[in-house]
Design a protein around this motif. Structure first.
Motif, PDB file in Angstrom:
ATOM      1  N   TRP A 175       0.823  -1.212   0.000  1.00  0.00           N
ATOM      2  CA  TRP A 175       0.000   0.000   0.000  1.00  0.00           C
ATOM      3  C   TRP A 175       0.857   1.261   0.000  1.00  0.00           C
ATOM      4  O   TRP A 175       0.450   2.282  -0.573  1.00  0.00           O
ATOM      5  N   ARG A 176       2.007   1.209   0.616  1.00  0.00           N
ATOM      6  CA  ARG A 176       2.894   2.379   0.593  1.00  0.00           C
ATOM      7  C   ARG A 176       3.328   2.695  -0.831  1.00  0.00           C
ATOM      8  O   ARG A 176       3.400   3.859  -1.228  1.00  0.00           O
ATOM      9  N   PHE A 177       3.600   1.647  -1.619  1.00  0.00           N
ATOM     10  CA  PHE A 177       3.959   1.870  -3.019  1.00  0.00           C
ATOM     11  C   PHE A 177       2.743   2.307  -3.841  1.00  0.00           C
ATOM     12  O   PHE A 177       2.861   3.135  -4.751  1.00  0.00           O
ATOM     13  N   LEU A 178       1.562   1.766  -3.530  1.00  0.00           N
ATOM     14  CA  LEU A 178       0.362   2.169  -4.255  1.00  0.00           C
ATOM     15  C   LEU A 178       0.036   3.647  -4.057  1.00  0.00           C
ATOM     16  O   LEU A 178      -0.526   4.295  -4.950  1.00  0.00           O
ATOM     17  N   LEU A 179       0.387   4.182  -2.881  1.00  0.00           N
ATOM     18  CA  LEU A 179       0.042   5.559  -2.532  1.00  0.00           C
ATOM     19  C   LEU A 179       1.180   6.536  -2.772  1.00  0.00           C
ATOM     20  O   LEU A 179       1.110   7.679  -2.297  1.00  0.00           O
ATOM     21  N   GLN A 180       2.219   6.127  -3.478  1.00  0.00           N
ATOM     22  CA  GLN A 180       3.308   7.041  -3.811  1.00  0.00           C
ATOM     23  C   GLN A 180       2.768   8.222  -4.624  1.00  0.00           C
ATOM     24  O   GLN A 180       1.912   8.048  -5.496  1.00  0.00           O
ATOM     25  N   PRO A 181       3.238   9.435  -4.363  1.00  0.00           N
ATOM     26  CA  PRO A 181       2.663  10.605  -5.055  1.00  0.00           C
ATOM     27  C   PRO A 181       2.945  10.648  -6.555  1.00  0.00           C
ATOM     28  O   PRO A 181       2.112  11.124  -7.329  1.00  0.00           O
ATOM     29  N   ASP A 182       4.109  10.170  -6.989  1.00  0.00           N
ATOM     30  CA  ASP A 182       4.486  10.291  -8.393  1.00  0.00           C
ATOM     31  C   ASP A 182       4.258   9.015  -9.190  1.00  0.00           C
ATOM     32  O   ASP A 182       3.714   9.051 -10.297  1.00  0.00           O
ATOM     33  N   SER A 183       4.646   7.875  -8.612  1.00  0.00           N
ATOM     34  CA  SER A 183       4.580   6.615  -9.353  1.00  0.00           C
ATOM     35  C   SER A 183       3.559   5.635  -8.796  1.00  0.00           C
ATOM     36  O   SER A 183       3.479   4.509  -9.271  1.00  0.00           O
ATOM     37  N   GLY A 184       2.790   6.036  -7.809  1.00  0.00           N
ATOM     38  CA  GLY A 184       1.804   5.139  -7.214  1.00  0.00           C
ATOM     39  C   GLY A 184       0.650   4.841  -8.154  1.00  0.00           C
ATOM     40  O   GLY A 184       0.265   5.681  -8.994  1.00  0.00           O
ATOM     41  N   LEU A 185       0.095   3.642  -8.039  1.00  0.00           N
ATOM     42  CA  LEU A 185      -0.979   3.223  -8.932  1.00  0.00           C
ATOM     43  C   LEU A 185      -2.215   4.099  -8.773  1.00  0.00           C
ATOM     44  O   LEU A 185      -2.892   4.422  -9.765  1.00  0.00           O
ATOM     45  N   LEU A 186      -2.531   4.516  -7.546  1.00  0.00           N
ATOM     46  CA  LEU A 186      -3.738   5.302  -7.315  1.00  0.00           C
ATOM     47  C   LEU A 186      -3.658   6.655  -8.015  1.00  0.00           C
ATOM     48  O   LEU A 186      -4.581   7.068  -8.726  1.00  0.00           O
ATOM     49  N   ASN A 187      -2.542   7.377  -7.835  1.00  0.00           N
ATOM     50  CA  ASN A 187      -2.395   8.675  -8.484  1.00  0.00           C
ATOM     51  C   ASN A 187      -2.244   8.535  -9.993  1.00  0.00           C
ATOM     52  O   ASN A 187      -2.658   9.428 -10.750  1.00  0.00           O
TER      53      ASN A 187
END
Length: 305
Positions: free
Chosen positions: A140-152
């Motif tokens: 989840w920390r990687f998913l929520l990354q501001p630049d490369s996260g899946l969510l953004n």
């Protein structure tokens, strides 16, 4: 009383006495283990909370000073601990209802709505529960990354500039709540599903014949009969959420600006700093809070079951 009755009574008394001795002998190993590994450490830790024990005192445990309630008053006066308590309350008051609502909705869907691949969905919903919390938090920390996260990245497809989920004070705690609800609703879902399957279908049929809608049957029949299940799930979820630690420890380290630090995490940090007496006092404060809130929850919900 005749002699035969007296003899039977004495024999019965001797039999009960032998059973009592046998019971104590069989229970003795457990009692010794409990005293050595549970009761004694608890007593020691409670005593430690009234002392100024630090890391350097481990070599000289008899050199510590008894400070009474100083550690407890220090904790209540500590602005970081108060901030951690507020964060924990926020996490519980928002996260617990969200988790229970999602779990109940999934249980209802699996019980009545989803007919094909039901076992597959059950397994899928429950998989996060049996997955390591550390692994889940890292993903989840990687998913929520501001630049490369899946969510953004997904938000960017619609022209939306996603925030720094874990680096912003306003979005960091909601992000942890969202992850915790996703991971933990599977356990409550399984319990709710068992409760739903115990509700007599004849009651629903009778209510439907009388003209009750599906929502009326759910609120007037299903929910009242699920109250013991709701009590159990809410109590266990509350206890777990009051002790939440891994989520901020792995994902935010309590930041930014202590916006996600929890009471358990702050206590852990004090142990790391070597402030054993102070940390133990905070541990017992958390214990008392959990006990009081759980008792209130039992009192309020049990009166309605």
């Amino acid at each position: 009383m005749t002699q035969s009755a007296t003899a039977v009574s004495r024999a019965s008394g001797k039999g009960r006495s032998r059973e009592t001795r046998a019971g104590w002998i069989l229970a003795l190993p457990f009692m010794l283990l409990f005293l050595v590994f549970t009761a004694w450490p608890l007593i020691q830790s409670l005593f430690m909370s009234f002392t100024d024990t630090k890391f350097r005192d481990l070599k000289h445990p008899f050199a510590v000073n008894i400070v009474g309630l100083k550690n407890y008053t220090k904790a209540f006066a500590d602005p970081t601990f108060r901030k951690a308590a507020a964060n924990t309350a926020y996490f519980v008051l928002v996260g617990m209802p969200l988790t229970l609502i999602i779990a109940l909705a999934a249980a209802v869907a699996l019980d009545k709505g989803i007919t094909r691949f039901r076992a597959f969905f059950r397994l899928g919903f429950y998989m996060p529960v049996i997955t390591s919390i550390v692994a889940v938090a890292v993903v989840w920390r990687f998913l929520l990354q501001p630049d490369s996260g899946l969510l953004n990245t997904a938000l960017g497809w619609f022209g939306i500039d996603g925030p720094n989920w874990l680096g912003n004070e306003k979005t960091s705690m909601p992000s942890l709540i969202m992850m915790a609800a996703w991971r933990n609703f599977g356990t409550a879902m399984v319990i709710f599903l068992a409760g739903l399957q115990s509700v007599p279908w004849a009651l629903h049929e009778a209510a439907a014949i009388d003209g009750a809608s599906a929502w009326q049957r759910f609120t007037k029949i299903t929910i009242p009969m699920l109250r013991p299940t709701i009590l159990f799930v809410s109590v266990t979820t509350l206890i777990g959420y009051l002790q939440f630690f891994e989520e901020p420890f792995v994902m935010t380290n309590g930041g930014p600006l202590n916006s996600t630090i929890s009471m358990s995490m702050y206590t852990y940090k004090q142990f790391g700093y070597g402030n054993y007496g102070y940390a133990t006092a905070m541990s017992y404060i958390i214990f008392v809070i959990i006990a009081v809130v759980t008792a209130i929850q039992f009192r309020v919900m049990r009166d309605n079951t």
